[in-house]
Scaffold this motif. Structure first.
Motif, PDB file in Angstrom:
ATOM      1  N   PHE A 171       0.830  -1.208   0.000  1.00 28.02           N
ATOM      2  CA  PHE A 171       0.000   0.000   0.000  1.00 28.02           C
ATOM      3  C   PHE A 171       0.862   1.255   0.000  1.00 28.02           C
ATOM      4  N   PHE A 172       1.841   1.324   0.899  1.00 30.75           N
ATOM      5  CA  PHE A 172       2.627   2.546   1.018  1.00 30.75           C
ATOM      6  C   PHE A 172       3.594   2.727  -0.146  1.00 30.75           C
ATOM      7  N   LYS A 173       4.056   1.635  -0.759  1.00 24.94           N
ATOM      8  CA  LYS A 173       4.871   1.777  -1.964  1.00 24.94           C
ATOM      9  C   LYS A 173       4.043   2.369  -3.098  1.00 24.94           C
ATOM     10  N   LYS A 174       2.796   1.928  -3.220  1.00 22.36           N
ATOM     11  CA  LYS A 174       1.914   2.496  -4.247  1.00 22.36           C
ATOM     12  C   LYS A 174       1.745   4.001  -4.022  1.00 22.36           C
ATOM     13  N   GLN A 175       1.544   4.383  -2.761  1.00 24.56           N
ATOM     14  CA  GLN A 175       1.400   5.806  -2.464  1.00 24.56           C
ATOM     15  C   GLN A 175       2.689   6.558  -2.755  1.00 24.56           C
ATOM     16  N   LEU A 176       3.813   5.934  -2.484  1.00 22.09           N
ATOM     17  CA  LEU A 176       5.106   6.571  -2.758  1.00 22.09           C
ATOM     18  C   LEU A 176       5.291   6.797  -4.251  1.00 22.09           C
ATOM     19  N   TRP A 177       4.960   5.801  -5.076  1.00 21.01           N
ATOM     20  CA  TRP A 177       5.083   5.983  -6.527  1.00 21.01           C
ATOM     21  C   TRP A 177       4.202   7.139  -7.000  1.00 21.01           C
ATOM     22  N   GLU A 178       3.001   7.231  -6.449  1.00 24.08           N
ATOM     23  CA  GLU A 178       2.108   8.332  -6.825  1.00 24.08           C
ATOM     24  C   GLU A 178       2.708   9.666  -6.396  1.00 24.08           C
ATOM     25  N   ALA A 179       3.331   9.700  -5.205  1.00 24.53           N
ATOM     26  CA  ALA A 179       3.969  10.929  -4.744  1.00 24.53           C
ATOM     27  C   ALA A 179       5.104  11.334  -5.680  1.00 24.53           C
ATOM     28  N   LEU A 180       5.871  10.362  -6.148  1.00 25.49           N
ATOM     29  CA  LEU A 180       6.944  10.657  -7.103  1.00 25.49           C
ATOM     30  C   LEU A 180       6.384  11.208  -8.411  1.00 25.49           C
ATOM     31  N   THR A 181       5.250  10.674  -8.832  1.00 23.79           N
ATOM     32  CA  THR A 181       4.611  11.176 -10.052  1.00 23.79           C
ATOM     33  C   THR A 181       4.170  12.622  -9.873  1.00 23.79           C
ATOM     34  N   ILE A 182       3.624  12.941  -8.707  1.00 24.49           N
ATOM     35  CA  ILE A 182       3.193  14.309  -8.417  1.00 24.49           C
ATOM     36  C   ILE A 182       4.382  15.270  -8.492  1.00 24.49           C
ATOM     37  N   ILE A 183       5.499  14.838  -7.944  1.00 28.41           N
ATOM     38  CA  ILE A 183       6.719  15.657  -7.986  1.00 28.41           C
ATOM     39  C   ILE A 183       7.220  15.787  -9.423  1.00 28.41           C
ATOM     40  N   GLU A 184       7.254  14.661 -10.133  1.00 29.90           N
ATOM     41  CA  GLU A 184       7.763  14.672 -11.506  1.00 29.90           C
ATOM     42  C   GLU A 184       6.892  15.525 -12.418  1.00 29.90           C
ATOM     43  N   ASP A 185       5.593  15.565 -12.151  1.00 27.89           N
ATOM     44  CA  ASP A 185       4.680  16.382 -12.962  1.00 27.89           C
ATOM     45  C   ASP A 185       4.746  17.863 -12.603  1.00 27.89           C
ATOM     46  N   GLY A 186       5.515  18.210 -11.571  1.00 32.50           N
ATOM     47  CA  GLY A 186       5.748  19.608 -11.246  1.00 32.50           C
ATOM     48  C   GLY A 186       4.691  20.286 -10.397  1.00 32.50           C
ATOM     49  N   HIS A 187       3.840  19.513  -9.715  1.00 31.68           N
ATOM     50  CA  HIS A 187       2.788  20.126  -8.906  1.00 31.68           C
ATOM     51  C   HIS A 187       3.309  20.698  -7.585  1.00 31.68           C
ATOM     52  N   ILE A 188       4.394  20.146  -7.066  1.00 28.22           N
ATOM     53  CA  ILE A 188       4.939  20.583  -5.784  1.00 28.22           C
ATOM     54  C   ILE A 188       6.409  20.189  -5.714  1.00 28.22           C
ATOM     55  N   GLU A 189       7.211  21.011  -5.057  1.00 28.41           N
ATOM     56  CA  GLU A 189       8.599  20.651  -4.812  1.00 28.41           C
ATOM     57  C   GLU A 189       8.661  19.709  -3.610  1.00 28.41           C
ATOM     58  N   PRO A 190       9.577  18.754  -3.597  1.00 26.34           N
ATOM     59  CA  PRO A 190       9.621  17.763  -2.509  1.00 26.34           C
ATOM     60  C   PRO A 190       9.679  18.386  -1.116  1.00 26.34           C
ATOM     61  N   GLU A 191      10.460  19.457  -0.965  1.00 23.33           N
ATOM     62  CA  GLU A 191      10.592  20.063   0.366  1.00 23.33           C
ATOM     63  C   GLU A 191       9.305  20.758   0.821  1.00 23.33           C
ATOM     64  N   GLN A 192       8.404  21.027  -0.115  1.00 24.27           N
ATOM     65  CA  GLN A 192       7.124  21.646   0.227  1.00 24.27           C
ATOM     66  C   GLN A 192       6.006  20.607   0.368  1.00 24.27           C
ATOM     67  N   MET A 193       6.297  19.360   0.037  1.00 24.37           N
ATOM     68  CA  MET A 193       5.291  18.299   0.091  1.00 24.37           C
ATOM     69  C   MET A 193       5.188  17.788   1.522  1.00 24.37           C
ATOM     70  N   LYS A 194       4.389  18.501   2.305  1.00 27.80           N
ATOM     71  CA  LYS A 194       4.219  18.165   3.711  1.00 27.80           C
ATOM     72  C   LYS A 194       2.842  17.545   3.937  1.00 27.80           C
ATOM     73  N   GLY A 195       2.770  16.722   4.990  1.00 29.51           N
ATOM     74  CA  GLY A 195       1.493  16.099   5.288  1.00 29.51           C
ATOM     75  C   GLY A 195       1.512  15.396   6.630  1.00 29.51           C
ATOM     76  N   SER A 196       0.616  14.467   6.788  1.00 32.81           N
ATOM     77  CA  SER A 196       0.504  13.722   8.041  1.00 32.81           C
ATOM     78  C   SER A 196       1.551  12.621   8.091  1.00 32.81           C
ATOM     79  N   TRP A 197       1.635  11.948   9.236  1.00 36.70           N
ATOM     80  CA  TRP A 197       2.588  10.840   9.390  1.00 36.70           C
ATOM     81  C   TRP A 197       2.286   9.696   8.426  1.00 36.70           C
ATOM     82  N   ALA A 198       1.041   9.615   7.950  1.00 40.55           N
ATOM     83  CA  ALA A 198       0.663   8.542   7.026  1.00 40.55           C
ATOM     84  C   ALA A 198       0.734   8.960   5.567  1.00 40.55           C
ATOM     85  N   GLY A 199       1.106  10.231   5.320  1.00 38.78           N
ATOM     86  CA  GLY A 199       1.246  10.685   3.940  1.00 38.78           C
ATOM     87  C   GLY A 199       0.062  11.429   3.375  1.00 38.78           C
ATOM     88  N   ALA A 200      -0.960  11.729   4.210  1.00 35.18           N
ATOM     89  CA  ALA A 200      -2.103  12.531   3.748  1.00 35.18           C
ATOM     90  C   ALA A 200      -1.648  13.977   3.609  1.00 35.18           C
TER      91      ALA A 200
END
Length: 345
Positions: A171-200
């Motif tokens: 489950f969390f690897k799937k979410q990680l791949w999606e997070a990488l896609t979000i970064i690669e698509d330019g929606h947010i810089e990694p250092e600004q991608m903040k959220g909850s302990w579970a990745g929300a």
């Protein structure tokens, strides 16, 4: 996931305790601190190895090296995320005690202020997606206190940590791949991608997979910014609800009274009946008056606690809110806050 080295250290610590009657307390503290340090060092080493394996897998999956360099530049192991995942609190509350905590008067007042502050934008978004604006504001308020508390965890680190932990790696690897896609698509810089302990993430608290499915670039700047753009935040929330069956001609539900001897096997979201059918079974409004006469509305009876507590007649929008968060308490809080916006005291 710990190695034999850690297990040996733990065994040595246990054996040392057999000398408790003769050894000074400081000796045990030193032994304990040393074991914890060795354990921590070993976990961090394993985590670093795991990260390298993830990066190799990501390259094979087609992610760019530049994306991975940025995303994992400051990746770290969050022991706190693992602790929270393993020990999620179990609240022994009832709705009557929970709702005043989740929706205190100050939050209801703030919700109305935010509604009026963003009314023009909210009405535009609500009309386009078929979602009453008060529910967008209520979700915003319950999830992140209107954007003021979105979580301070680095999302890539949190997801990598929980994947590494192994209990829900897929489950969390799937979410990680999606997070990488979000970064690669330019929606947010990694250092600004903040959220909850579970990745929300962000003001809507979308998991990366929800972001990919429902986030909207409503302000047209080329980024789906659920962290800092009100148009994107409101439209993304509305798009989610619209996509899971929201109806703008009914509310979420209403508190009702059940008759004596009500068959509790009829309760639950899987059982749908017309309002007239529920009325025929003796269900009334909370004040004892008759239910609305609309015969085209399907509804369920929901008993979150027991028949002595709050009972709701749940409409289609209740089901939609359950898709957002499968908690009757969460849905009741959002619904209650939306009602406070609609009928301010």
């Amino acid at each position: 996931m710990l190695t034999n080295k850690i297990k040996v250290a733990g065994l040595a610590l246990c054996l040392a305790s057999s000398f408790a009657l003769s050894a000074p307390a400081s000796a045990f503290q030193e032994t304990d601190d040393k074991a914890k340090k060795e354990s921590s060092e070993d976990v961090n080493q394993q985590f670093a190895t795991y990260v390298e394996a993830l990066k190799a897998e990501a390259i094979e999956s087609g992610y760019k090296q530049d994306t991975l360099d940025k995303a994992f530049a400051k990746v770290k192991y969050y022991e706190r995320a693992v602790e929270l995942d393993k020990n999620q609190p179990e609240f022994k509350l009832t709705l009557d005690t929970y709702l005043p905590r989740a929706v205190p008067d100050w939050k209801a007042e703030k919700a109305l202020e935010k509604y009026n502050e963003h009314k023009e934008l909210l009405e535009k978004v609500g009309k386009e997606y078929g979602v009453q604006p008060r529910f967008i504001v209520a979700l915003w308020g319950i999830e992140t206190n209107f954007g003021s508390f979105t979580g301070g965890f680095d999302v890539v680190s949190a997801l990598t940590t929980l994947a590494f932990d192994g209990r829900r790696e897929e489950f969390f690897k799937k979410q990680l791949w999606e997070a990488l896609t979000i970064i690669e698509d330019g929606h947010i810089e990694p250092e600004q991608m903040k959220g909850s302990w579970a990745g929300a993430m962000g003001q809507t608290q979308f998991m990366p997979s929800s972001f990919m499915s429902y986030a909207v670039d409503y302000d047209g700047d080329g980024k789906k910014d659920i962290w800092g753009s009100y148009p994107d935040v409101f439209a993304s929330a509305a798009n989610y609800l619209s996509s899971v069956g929201w109806k703008d001609d009914v509310t979420w539900g209403r508190q009702v009274q059940l008759p004596e001897g009500f068959d509790e096997s009829l309760a639950g979201l899987d059982t749908k009946k017309k309002l007239g059918e529920w009325a025929d079974l003796g269900v009334t409004r909370f004040d004892g008056s008759e239910l609305p006469s609309r015969g085209d509305i399907d509804a369920s009876i929901v008993i979150p606690d027991d028949k002595e507590g709050r009972v709701y007649l749940a409409y289609a929008n209740y089901d939609a809110l359950m898709r957002w968060n499968r908690s009757h308490y969460f849905v009741a809080a959002v619904g209650y806050l939306s009602d406070r916006i609609r009928f301010p005291r």
